[in-house]
Scaffold this active site. Sequence first.
Site, short mmCIF file in Angstrom:
data_model
loop_
_atom_site.label_atom_id
_atom_site.label_comp_id
_atom_site.label_asym_id
_atom_site.label_seq_id
_atom_site.Cartn_x
_atom_site.Cartn_y
_atom_site.Cartn_z
N ASP A 16 -0.14 5.10 0.92
CA ASP A 16 -0.38 6.11 1.95
C ASP A 16 -0.31 5.49 3.34
O ASP A 16 -1.11 4.63 3.68
CB ASP A 16 -1.74 6.77 1.74
CG ASP A 16 -1.85 7.43 0.37
OD1 ASP A 16 -0.93 8.18 0.00
OD2 ASP A 16 -2.85 7.17 -0.34
N ASP A 36 0.87 -1.17 0.00
CA ASP A 36 0.00 0.00 0.00
C ASP A 36 0.91 1.22 0.00
O ASP A 36 2.11 1.12 0.28
CB ASP A 36 -0.89 -0.03 1.24
CG ASP A 36 -1.84 1.15 1.30
OD1 ASP A 36 -2.38 1.55 0.26
OD2 ASP A 36 -2.03 1.70 2.41
#
Length: 256
Positions: free
Chosen positions: A20, A18
């Site tokens: 953020d 991922d």
Amino acid sequence: MPVTGSIEWTSFRAALFDLDGVITPTAEVHMRAWEVMFNEFLAGWDGAGDTSRYTDRDYFDHVDGKPRYDGVRDFLASRGIELPEGSEADGPDADTVHGLGDRKNDAFNAVLEREGVRAYPGSVALLDHLATLDVRLAVVSSSANAPAVLETAGLADRFETVVSGAVAKELGLPGKPAPDTFLHAAEVLGADASTSVVIEDAVSGVRAGAAGGFAAVVGVDRGVGAEHLSAAGATVVVADLADLVPADPTTTGGTR
């Protein structure tokens, strides 16, 4: 928080990150953009539903890691507020699901342009380590802004593929907590769930990794809570990805 478990990186063909909150601290920017947008909306809403202030707990419970419009829908549902779905033609001033989502996105992009972004040093350290191994890398993000964030952080060349929210929409892939975007990224890299590790900071993303049957799911605790990540299916929980870089350069695993 100490490392819970470890990762033997040579056991994997692909690592699916991922973005953020995992590689860059842009989760905080997203978090504050959501807070400003929702609290301004709630302050002006005179229809049915709970209009008490939006909090960080609302973010972690209903928004974090999800595609933008899904986050809007889930938060509004938690407050008993019903809005029209609207469409991509809506402007950010429209009180629709699409309008609120676009309003938040405008706030995020303004901060990104004004302040830029730098990656977490520990995440860069792990990327540097993985560059010495035969592990292929992807970013899998619910955000349509993922490519721009990677460019701004100077990390775009570190990943073979980026499955952003825009890519998922184009391919018709359901977003997290469904596992489809991670499974697609693994396939692009010539891997599958049994030979890939998912690295996530959001409960929805950890659930996606667990639902996909991935060989390992790393939860990075940036504030959601180690217990929540473990309960969602994380097989390893760390406070920072530097915890998974071996202290001894002659080894390839993580700390124990």
